[in-house]
Design an enzyme around this catalytic site. Sequence first.
Site: not given
Ligand SMILES: [Zn+2]
Length: 338
Positions: A21, A157, A164, A194, A197, A238
């Site tokens: 760590a 990169g 930008h 979901c 969610c 959602h």
């Molecule tokens: Zn969701």
Amino acid sequence: MPELRQNPVNKEWVIIATERAKRPHELARRNAENVRLPSYSENCPFCPGNEHMAPPETRRIVRDGRWQVRVVPNKFAALSGEGEVFRRVEGLKRSVSGIGIHEVIVETPDHSQAAALLNPQDLELLVQCYLERYLTISQDPRIELITIFKNHGLRAGSSLEHSHSQLIATPIISPEIRRRMEDALRFYDDEGQCLFCKVMAEELADSIRIVRETEHFVAFIPYASLSPFAMWIFPRRHMASFGEIHPDEIHDFAQLLKVILTKLYYGLGNPDYNYVIRSSPSENRYSRYYHWYLSLIPRLTRVAGFELGSGMYINVTLPEANAEFLRGVEPPGESSDT
Ligand SMILES: [Zn+2]
Ligand SMILES: [Zn+2]
């Protein structure tokens, strides 16, 4: 004892190497204060007065008589905006004509300004601009997927200093995105909800990896974060597509992004980073099983041979400790209200 954790969204495995760590200050960029850019550079195609050095703009957002955000086609675009999408298969060789859109979103007229230091109103204009371009380009029937992202710094990169973001719209959906969609669909079929969610609900219940919550968004370090300080920002409501974001949510999202970028800037010495808005493919705009989010990856360590060879990652920090550290970082001159 080190621990292997699996990320529920991308199914990647990460070794949380607590034995090795590192403390946040060991990862922070040194001498960040010494890098001071001029507010104008005569060779920069994104500075005011040098507009002729970039292709003609697609959009500008003006404030107080001058542009604040500007969108131009990428001079070295990876894809061409003209033509039709043709697929070709010849034996095992498969190709698609390189149709797509590649734009640069200039975030500020000031060459020296880092995104983390933009004021919240300017960051909101930027997010507003993301949304406008997203919605406009979504209507192009040749486009399957729109990726909005930002590369900050050489290790992320970026080859240009002037702050930008970029947008690339492609005529195909990559296998990686397809696999994520399929995994999320399977979860929805099995569990009736979901996946994203559910991830968010678990993170909120655990609370130890939350960096900041707002009315409409939650920023947290995922349980199986693949690299130090990698972070996700999820909308609470959602919605599969970034294109579905409401105006009051844009305001909230920009405020939160400002807080997160500022915490990284001051806490880790203006680190190089990438962020990407992971929105659903155009065809899945109203999907009940996919959920858009922003993924932010500070480039504090390098991906090396083990990652390339095994497809597994080593994180030398503890996600819970990352979150705790960031919760405690306050920009100079601001009091804590977390
Ligand atoms: Zn969701
Ligand atoms: Zn510039």
